[in-house]
Write an enzyme that holds these catalytic residues in place. Sequence first.
Site, PDB file in Angstrom:
ATOM      1  CD  GLU A 242       0.479   1.664   5.883  1.00  0.00           C
ATOM      2  OE1 GLU A 242       0.306   0.616   4.381  1.00  0.00           O
ATOM      3  OE2 GLU A 242       1.019   2.638   5.150  1.00  0.00           O
TER       4      GLU A 242
ATOM      5  CG  HIS B  98      -0.756   1.049   0.293  1.00  0.00           C
ATOM      6  ND1 HIS B  98      -0.311   2.279   0.084  1.00  0.00           N
ATOM      7  CD2 HIS B  98      -0.839   0.303  -1.487  1.00  0.00           C
ATOM      8  CE1 HIS B  98       0.242   2.579  -0.788  1.00  0.00           C
ATOM      9  NE2 HIS B  98      -0.130   1.691  -1.749  1.00  0.00           N
TER      10      HIS B  98
ATOM     11  CB  CYS C 231       1.387   6.104   0.713  1.00  0.00           C
ATOM     12  SG  CYS C 231      -0.148   5.566   0.748  1.00  0.00           S
TER      13      CYS C 231
ATOM     14  CB  CYS D  44      -1.525   4.501   4.138  1.00  0.00           C
ATOM     15  SG  CYS D  44      -2.023   3.164   2.987  1.00  0.00           S
TER      16      CYS D  44
END
Length: 147
Positions: A52, A50, A80, A83
């Site tokens: 992040e 991801h 999410c 993260c």
Amino acid sequence: MFHKMDQAIQMAKKAYAQGEVPVGAVIYKGNRLIAQAHNECLQTNLPTSHAEMIAIERALTSLGSTYLQGCEIYVTIEPCMMCMGAILAVRLSRLVYGAIEPQSGFVETNIHIQTAANTKNIEIYSGIREEECASLMRSFFEKKRRK
């Protein structure tokens, strides 16, 4: 705050162009950009790639540090659970995100993270460039459904 989110949006647009879910993240220390990333799950074949997570790893490497106190992360979409856990673990001082993520958001959508005990040292702001961020996601998934 807005120009920093613009950088995250540019990263999300790069993800979109590469067929990745259009999420972008940038990390600043003061006015200095120290890391930027976009989703790379398809490129790396890793569901943990991801924006992040990648930006956090790059920021830690850039600063030669274990923590990111005094730094802020700008993300186009609500983080999410994975993260958000990483954001808290590295002690980022501020989280700014654009649009909510109704399926997997873990700040205000599926849980109100600000009520958790370990979030007292992080400032959280949402809705920055919200429509632009949400529009990228809508466009991406509409295009994907048409195929």
